[in-house]
Design an enzyme around this catalytic site. Structure first.
Site, PDB file in Angstrom:
ATOM      1  N   ARG A 131       0.858   7.284   0.711  1.00 50.68           N
ATOM      2  CA  ARG A 131       1.698   7.884  -0.343  1.00 50.68           C
ATOM      3  C   ARG A 131       1.814   9.339  -0.416  1.00 50.68           C
ATOM      4  O   ARG A 131       2.789  10.010  -0.790  1.00 50.68           O
ATOM      5  CB  ARG A 131       1.412   7.234  -1.718  1.00 50.68           C
ATOM      6  CG  ARG A 131       1.547   5.642  -1.322  1.00 50.68           C
ATOM      7  CD  ARG A 131       1.123   4.998  -2.898  1.00 50.68           C
ATOM      8  NE  ARG A 131       2.185   5.222  -3.996  1.00 50.68           N
ATOM      9  CZ  ARG A 131       2.024   4.677  -5.145  1.00 50.68           C
ATOM     10  NH1 ARG A 131       1.009   3.802  -5.332  1.00 50.68           N
ATOM     11  NH2 ARG A 131       2.751   5.270  -6.157  1.00 50.68           N
ATOM     12  N   GLU A 147      -9.914   3.166  -8.942  1.00 51.92           N
ATOM     13  CA  GLU A 147     -10.652   1.933  -9.463  1.00 51.92           C
ATOM     14  C   GLU A 147     -12.032   1.834  -9.453  1.00 51.92           C
ATOM     15  O   GLU A 147     -12.869   1.081  -8.861  1.00 51.92           O
ATOM     16  CB  GLU A 147      -9.998   0.775  -8.420  1.00 51.92           C
ATOM     17  CG  GLU A 147      -8.710   0.673  -8.644  1.00 51.92           C
ATOM     18  CD  GLU A 147      -8.224  -0.043 -10.012  1.00 51.92           C
ATOM     19  OE1 GLU A 147      -8.996  -0.312 -10.919  1.00 51.92           O
ATOM     20  OE2 GLU A 147      -6.922  -0.271  -9.975  1.00 51.92           O
TER      21      GLU A 147
END
Length: 171
Positions: A53, A107
């Site tokens: 990304r 995360e």
């Protein structure tokens, strides 16, 4: 992330947390020299997806903002000013031998064997006086991330807390 050395982001799913630190990574590598960003996620595939990304966002920058690319693959991205981003999983051996200018741990609440991992990676990030550590996660029970979260609320650590609940997300 720009103004604070330590950032803790507790954010709901689909709140734009990855997009925010993708933009930060682009800004950081474009306007600094010879810096290393460690993009660490609970799974290597996740880290590589986030790196892709960043690469896509870089490709879509105006040409006048882009620099020459030195290395461009699934695991790392380096531009001609000497800045590099590497994507790794959160294992205790991941960061050995590295000196990150910025460490981004995605995360955090889902990282298994946190104590072993953090014991090995924390010195590689905090070795300098201007290095940054950005920890991002959705909540996952009363674990190590929860402790960082509570400690930041009660000013028992140096983390700048950024929060976004599901109710904050439009739609």
């Amino acid at each position: 992330m720009v103004e604070n050395r330590y950032t803790l982001a507790c954010m709901a799913r689909q709140s734009g947390k990855t997009t925010a630190y993708v933009a930060f990574c682009l800004w950081y590598i474009l306007f600094n020299e010879h810096k290393l960003i460690g993009l660490l996620a609970n799974k290597g595939d996740t880290a590589r997806t986030i790196l892709s990304r960043i690469q896509l966002a870089y490709e879509n920058l105006p040409k006048w903002l882009q620099q020459g690319i030195v290395e461009y693959n699934k695991g790392s991205f380096e531009i001609e000013n000497g800045c590099k981003i590497i994507a790794c999983s959160t294992s205790s051996s991941t960061a050995r031998g590295q000196s990150f200018s910025v460490g981004i741990i995605d995360e955090v609440a889902f990282v298994e064997h946190w104590d072993d991992f953090f014991t090995s990676v924390y010195p590689t990030i905090t070795s300098g006086t201007k290095t940054k550590l950005i920890m991002v996660s959705t909540p996952n029970g009363l674990n190590h991330f929860y402790k960082f979260y509570i400690d930041s609320i009660e000013d028992r650590n140096e983390y700048n807390l950024v929060e976004c609940t599901w109710g904050d997300v439009p739609g």
